[in-house]
Scaffold this motif. Structure first.
Motif, PDB file in Angstrom:
ATOM      1  N   ASP A 304       5.854   6.963  -8.634  1.00  0.00           N
ATOM      2  CA  ASP A 304       5.685   5.766  -7.936  1.00  0.00           C
ATOM      3  C   ASP A 304       5.353   6.080  -6.404  1.00  0.00           C
ATOM      4  O   ASP A 304       5.651   6.898  -5.703  1.00  0.00           O
ATOM      5  CB  ASP A 304       7.159   5.203  -7.673  1.00  0.00           C
ATOM      6  CG  ASP A 304       7.078   3.722  -7.006  1.00  0.00           C
ATOM      7  OD1 ASP A 304       6.750   2.809  -7.722  1.00  0.00           O
ATOM      8  OD2 ASP A 304       7.265   3.791  -5.821  1.00  0.00           O
ATOM      9  N   ASP A 307       5.345   3.294  -0.616  1.00  0.00           N
ATOM     10  CA  ASP A 307       5.085   2.501   0.522  1.00  0.00           C
ATOM     11  C   ASP A 307       4.079   1.615   0.082  1.00  0.00           C
ATOM     12  O   ASP A 307       3.198   1.282   0.887  1.00  0.00           O
ATOM     13  CB  ASP A 307       5.103   3.025   1.982  1.00  0.00           C
ATOM     14  CG  ASP A 307       6.466   3.312   2.380  1.00  0.00           C
ATOM     15  OD1 ASP A 307       7.389   2.800   2.147  1.00  0.00           O
ATOM     16  OD2 ASP A 307       6.431   4.416   3.074  1.00  0.00           O
ATOM     17  N   LYS A 309       3.558  -0.986  -1.271  1.00  0.00           N
ATOM     18  CA  LYS A 309       3.307  -2.767  -0.773  1.00  0.00           C
ATOM     19  C   LYS A 309       2.966  -2.878   0.475  1.00  0.00           C
ATOM     20  O   LYS A 309       2.240  -3.865   0.767  1.00  0.00           O
ATOM     21  CB  LYS A 309       4.815  -3.189  -0.986  1.00  0.00           C
ATOM     22  CG  LYS A 309       4.970  -4.812  -1.049  1.00  0.00           C
ATOM     23  CD  LYS A 309       6.428  -5.115  -1.391  1.00  0.00           C
ATOM     24  CE  LYS A 309       6.608  -6.692  -1.117  1.00  0.00           C
ATOM     25  NZ  LYS A 309       6.090  -7.209   0.154  1.00  0.00           N
ATOM     26  N   LYS A 310       3.232  -2.067   1.555  1.00  0.00           N
ATOM     27  CA  LYS A 310       3.051  -2.317   2.808  1.00  0.00           C
ATOM     28  C   LYS A 310       1.411  -2.058   3.009  1.00  0.00           C
ATOM     29  O   LYS A 310       0.896  -2.906   3.633  1.00  0.00           O
ATOM     30  CB  LYS A 310       3.449  -0.936   3.498  1.00  0.00           C
ATOM     31  CG  LYS A 310       4.906  -1.141   3.923  1.00  0.00           C
ATOM     32  CD  LYS A 310       5.741  -0.198   4.506  1.00  0.00           C
ATOM     33  CE  LYS A 310       6.986  -0.289   5.048  1.00  0.00           C
ATOM     34  NZ  LYS A 310       7.761   0.673   5.618  1.00  0.00           N
ATOM     35  N   ASN A 312      -0.700  -3.277   0.518  1.00  0.00           N
ATOM     36  CA  ASN A 312      -1.522  -4.429   0.153  1.00  0.00           C
ATOM     37  C   ASN A 312      -0.932  -5.322   1.150  1.00  0.00           C
ATOM     38  O   ASN A 312      -2.107  -6.411   1.389  1.00  0.00           O
ATOM     39  CB  ASN A 312      -0.518  -4.701  -1.367  1.00  0.00           C
ATOM     40  CG  ASN A 312      -1.319  -4.233  -2.393  1.00  0.00           C
ATOM     41  OD1 ASN A 312      -2.505  -4.060  -2.486  1.00  0.00           O
ATOM     42  ND2 ASN A 312      -0.637  -4.170  -3.628  1.00  0.00           N
ATOM     43  N   ASP A 313       0.142  -5.368   1.767  1.00  0.00           N
ATOM     44  CA  ASP A 313       0.361  -6.448   2.535  1.00  0.00           C
ATOM     45  C   ASP A 313      -0.249  -6.550   4.000  1.00  0.00           C
ATOM     46  O   ASP A 313      -0.713  -7.371   4.491  1.00  0.00           O
ATOM     47  CB  ASP A 313       1.739  -6.338   2.864  1.00  0.00           C
ATOM     48  CG  ASP A 313       2.590  -6.891   1.870  1.00  0.00           C
ATOM     49  OD1 ASP A 313       2.197  -7.213   0.965  1.00  0.00           O
ATOM     50  OD2 ASP A 313       3.894  -6.730   1.618  1.00  0.00           O
ATOM     51  N   HIS A 317      -5.388  -6.575  -0.914  1.00  0.00           N
ATOM     52  CA  HIS A 317      -5.545  -6.225  -2.586  1.00  0.00           C
ATOM     53  C   HIS A 317      -6.364  -5.513  -2.758  1.00  0.00           C
ATOM     54  O   HIS A 317      -6.433  -4.665  -3.847  1.00  0.00           O
ATOM     55  CB  HIS A 317      -5.045  -7.439  -3.531  1.00  0.00           C
ATOM     56  CG  HIS A 317      -3.637  -8.177  -3.371  1.00  0.00           C
ATOM     57  ND1 HIS A 317      -2.416  -7.543  -3.915  1.00  0.00           N
ATOM     58  CD2 HIS A 317      -3.083  -9.082  -2.627  1.00  0.00           C
ATOM     59  CE1 HIS A 317      -1.641  -8.299  -3.855  1.00  0.00           C
ATOM     60  NE2 HIS A 317      -1.975  -9.291  -3.078  1.00  0.00           N
ATOM     61  N   GLY A 320      -5.890  -2.094  -1.851  1.00  0.00           N
ATOM     62  CA  GLY A 320      -4.896  -1.813  -2.905  1.00  0.00           C
ATOM     63  C   GLY A 320      -5.188  -1.259  -4.167  1.00  0.00           C
ATOM     64  O   GLY A 320      -4.966  -0.077  -4.696  1.00  0.00           O
ATOM     65  N   GLY A 346       2.006  -2.294 -11.628  1.00  0.00           N
ATOM     66  CA  GLY A 346       2.075  -2.349  -9.838  1.00  0.00           C
ATOM     67  C   GLY A 346       1.587  -0.688  -9.571  1.00  0.00           C
ATOM     68  O   GLY A 346       0.539  -0.527 -10.026  1.00  0.00           O
ATOM     69  N   ASP A 347       2.447  -0.045  -8.914  1.00  0.00           N
ATOM     70  CA  ASP A 347       2.072   1.223  -8.357  1.00  0.00           C
ATOM     71  C   ASP A 347       2.874   2.341  -9.149  1.00  0.00           C
ATOM     72  O   ASP A 347       3.324   3.590  -8.571  1.00  0.00           O
ATOM     73  CB  ASP A 347       2.421   1.345  -6.905  1.00  0.00           C
ATOM     74  CG  ASP A 347       3.842   0.910  -6.431  1.00  0.00           C
ATOM     75  OD1 ASP A 347       4.666   0.666  -7.510  1.00  0.00           O
ATOM     76  OD2 ASP A 347       4.337   1.342  -5.234  1.00  0.00           O
ATOM     77  N   SER A 624      -4.785 -11.961 -10.552  1.00  0.00           N
ATOM     78  CA  SER A 624      -5.282 -11.347  -9.290  1.00  0.00           C
ATOM     79  C   SER A 624      -6.456 -11.036  -8.949  1.00  0.00           C
ATOM     80  O   SER A 624      -6.950 -10.590  -7.916  1.00  0.00           O
ATOM     81  CB  SER A 624      -3.950 -10.526  -9.045  1.00  0.00           C
ATOM     82  OG  SER A 624      -4.307  -9.377  -9.722  1.00  0.00           O
TER      83      SER A 624
END
Length: 694
Positions: A304, A307, A309-310, A312-313, A317, A320, A346-347, A624
């Motif tokens: 995994d 972080d 998601k951080k 991407n945010d 994207h 990402g 996802g990741d 997406s």
């Protein structure tokens, strides 16, 4: 034997004696009309009734210009028909605007053919294809071209008339490009002597079959032509009255390519091109069988990105996605050819190591992976650092099944996260942190229904073209006084394992249908509203499921067609013997059946053919990327085209940007949902926001 006749005469005799009329009658999405020399209707199929509004009884005997020809065109049409009858000047195929029974304009692509019957009387047949739906479904030129081609392929491209021994006596070809050899080389020859061996054998088998059974038979084959490998479907019918055989052949290359594209997407992740979850786990299953036979160890690595998601945010994207692609390449660069790296979603990634000697060997591989990630990533001029946490489970000591090893490697990965990330951890029996959490969730879940801790939120679904609400998807939520808000991804798998999903699922159905009745009442029936509810595999083991749903719908006076049940491939892969029967009962009763998360599974295409689905839901992972990724766009485009050809409604989930919404509308997607349009909201808010505007 009767002397050879001109193929046009034979085809027309075939038409007036019903078989070709039956073929046209079966294709009710295409309008076919027949007219005599005075332009009076002699044939009017169901497609014509749908397109122009006149029934067969209303149309027969009426003149062409009095039915569907606008006043401004009538003289030209009459002259054109007369010129064809008298001077043999054909009417060219073209796009024209006609009119229906109510006088409204009807845009069609109209083509014509003139037959002369055995009485030397000429009859004209018009084949009209409604362009309104075609243009609506294809907003860009390329997609429009593909859809038009698919529609035209519903009609035969090639006709071959043969004697019973397979000798070709005549032919008709709309395009000579699909002829394997020139007409001079096959007229008078047997079909089986003209074609390559394997294809010839198929023709021989099916010709014998149609002669013995006296019913139409069909099969597929492929030929190498100058333009490349072309796939065909052949339909063979016995014209017993004439002691001859009719072969109708169409080009299905585009459908074949679309199917292959979707099959490819079902096995591999569209972004990284790695094996997806189901293919990776299938490989693990095979590796475990081989390892047991050879008495070897297998290591499963659950990875995994830390972080992510951080990233991407904060960076978007696009960056990402590029990070995910480069990450997958770095993972592959460390492994041997016999090892497998896959993307779980996802990741999250999975790595399968064959022939592991001991923990030390696995540690060496993992340390190489971590070291490879210590080098910075350079994306769009930015230098980024990305680390990962890795959990390791080794078979047979940590489990002998796919589910045990995946779960234990996942648990070990969370242990690595708790150790500070950017590290790895082997699974041990002492790892209790995650297990204790799961136990706590399970304990609190018992009695949660009675304590009224579960509730529903609803994510509105919108008509893509008009942007008005057509219904909602019911989403389960849980707030516990001890655990707080527990995410569905965390508690639903536990509910599945414990069997609690059955009473919880009934609660969801009752609440969703009750709210739908309330919503309909408040909206005063201004628009038809539907409710989508997810069903789990465990619910299908409940023999009373179907009768329960019927009772709930009846109690709230909700028509069956207003309820849509969403199921995922996990249910269809569970091998429950009663699944097909339950699904048949559901759809026969009128309830809609939806394939959820399409494209993320292993064999979704085959399930669409096997089970009676009404709706296909494209997974958010494809949506997406449709505005940036050509591959995702092509998959979504092919999926929509395929679904519509099967008569399925298409829903796109996870719509997060206006560009995605615009593109989905252009592609002909029927329904959309996602955060750009609305997050899941309470029933009070959905009534407040989406009742007056219906």
């Amino acid at each position: 034997m009767e002397s050879k006749k001109n193929i046009n005469t034979l085809i027309h005799q075939y038409v007036i004696n019903d078989p070709l009329h039956q073929l046209f009658d079966a294709v009710d999405v295409i309008s076919v009309q027949g007219y005599d020399e005075d332009r009076r209707v002699i044939y009017w199929n169901k497609g014509s009734e749908h397109l122009y509004g006149y029934t067969e009884d209303e149309a027969k005997g009426k003149k062409l210009e009095d039915l569907i020809i606008p006043a401004a065109m009538r003289d030209a049409v009459i002259n054109a028909h007369s010129n064809w009858i008298v001077d043999d000047i054909e009417i060219p195929a073209s796009e024209i605007t006609l009119q229906n029974k109510n006088g409204k304009e009807v845009a069609v692509f109209s083509s014509h053919v003139m037959f002369t019957n055995q009485y030397d009387t000429k009859q004209m047949y018009c084949i009209d294809i409604d362009l309104a739906d075609v243009k609506k479904a294809q907003a860009n030129a390329v997609f429009n071209e593909h859809m038009l081609k698919a529609i035209f392929e519903a009609l035969p491209d090639l006709f071959f008339l043969m004697n019973k021994d397979g000798t070709i006596v005549d032919y008709h070809a709309s395009s000579i490009d699909n002829l394997y050899v020139a007409p001079t080389e096959f007229i008078g020859q047997k079909m089986t002597d003209v074609l390559p061996g394997m294809v010839a054998k198929k023709f021989e088998t099916h010709i014998n079959k149609v002669l013995q059974q006296d019913e139409m038979t069909s099969f597929e084959y492929a030929l190498n032509l100058p333009q490349g490998l072309v796939y065909f479907e052949a339909r063979i019918n016995n014209l017993s009255k004439y002691d001859q055989i009719m072969v109708i052949i169409r080009d299905i290359t585009e459908q074949h390519k679309s199917a292959e594209l979707i099959r490819q997407q079902a096995h591999y992740d569209s972004l990284t091109l790695l094996p997806n979850r189901f293919l990776a786990l299938d490989r693990l299953s095979q590796i475990l069988i081989e390892a047991q036979r050879k008495n070897e160890k297998t290591a499963v690595l659950f990875l995994d990105l830390d972080d992510f998601k951080k990233v991407n945010d904060s960076l978007g994207h696009e960056i990402g996605d590029k990070l995910l692609i480069e990450s997958s390449q770095r993972l592959q660069s460390v492994l041997r050819k016999e090892d497998t790296v896959g993307r779980l979603g996802g990741d999250e990634f999975i790595i399968l190591l064959r022939g592991v000697e001991d923990h030390h060997y696995a540690s060496k591989i993992v340390e190489k992976l971590l070291n490879n990630f210590r080098k910075s990533f350079k994306i769009n001029g930015k230098e980024l650092l990305l680390t990962m946490s890795i959990g390791i489970a080794i078979s047979p000591e940590n489990g002998n099944t796919v589910s045990d090893l995946l779960r234990n490697a996942d648990t070990a990965m969370y242990q690595a996260k708790s150790l500070g990330r950017n590290t790895y951890s082997f699974f041990t029996k002492k790892m209790n942190i995650i297990i204790q959490r799961r136990i706590a969730i399970e304990e609190q879940m018992y009695g949660a229904l009675q304590r009224n801790e579960f509730y529903l939120h609803y994510q509105p679904q919108f008509d893509t073209k008009n942007k008005y609400v057509i219904g909602a998807e019911a989403l389960l939520r849980w707030n516990n006084p001890i655990l707080g808000n527990v995410m569905p991804d965390e508690f639903i798998p536990i509910a599945e394992n414990t069997g609690l999903i059955v009473p919880i699922g009934k609660f969801v159905i009752e609440q969703a249908v009750s709210f739908l009745a309330k919503w309909k009442s408040v909206s005063e029936g201004k628009k038809k509203l539907t409710m989508a509810v997810n069903l789990s595999p465990s619910q299908f083991r409940d023999e009373g499921l179907f009768s329960f749903i019927k009772t709930v719908l009846s109690g709230e006076n909700i028509p069956p067609e207003d309820l849509e049940l969403e199921i995922t491939e996990g249910l269809l892969m569970s091998c429950q013997l009663n699944i097909a029967d339950v699904l048949a009962k559901i759809t026969n009763f009128g309830i809609k059946l939806s394939m959820d998360d399409f494209g993320t599974g292993y064999s979704s295409l085959s399930y669409l053919r096997k089970y009676p689905f009404n709706v296909l839901k494209i997974d958010r992972s494809f949506i997406s990327g449709i505005t940036q990724n050509e591959e995702d766009l092509n998959v979504v485009k092919a999926t929509i085209a395929m679904s519509h050809s099967l008569g399925l409604t298409v829903i796109a989930e996870g719509v997060e940007t206006p560009c995605q919404l615009t593109l989905l509308n252009e592609l002909g997607c029927d329904i959309v949902q996602g955060y750009y349009l609305s997050k899941p909201i309470s029933e009070n808010k959905i009534i407040e926001q989406y009742s007056d505007s219906l």
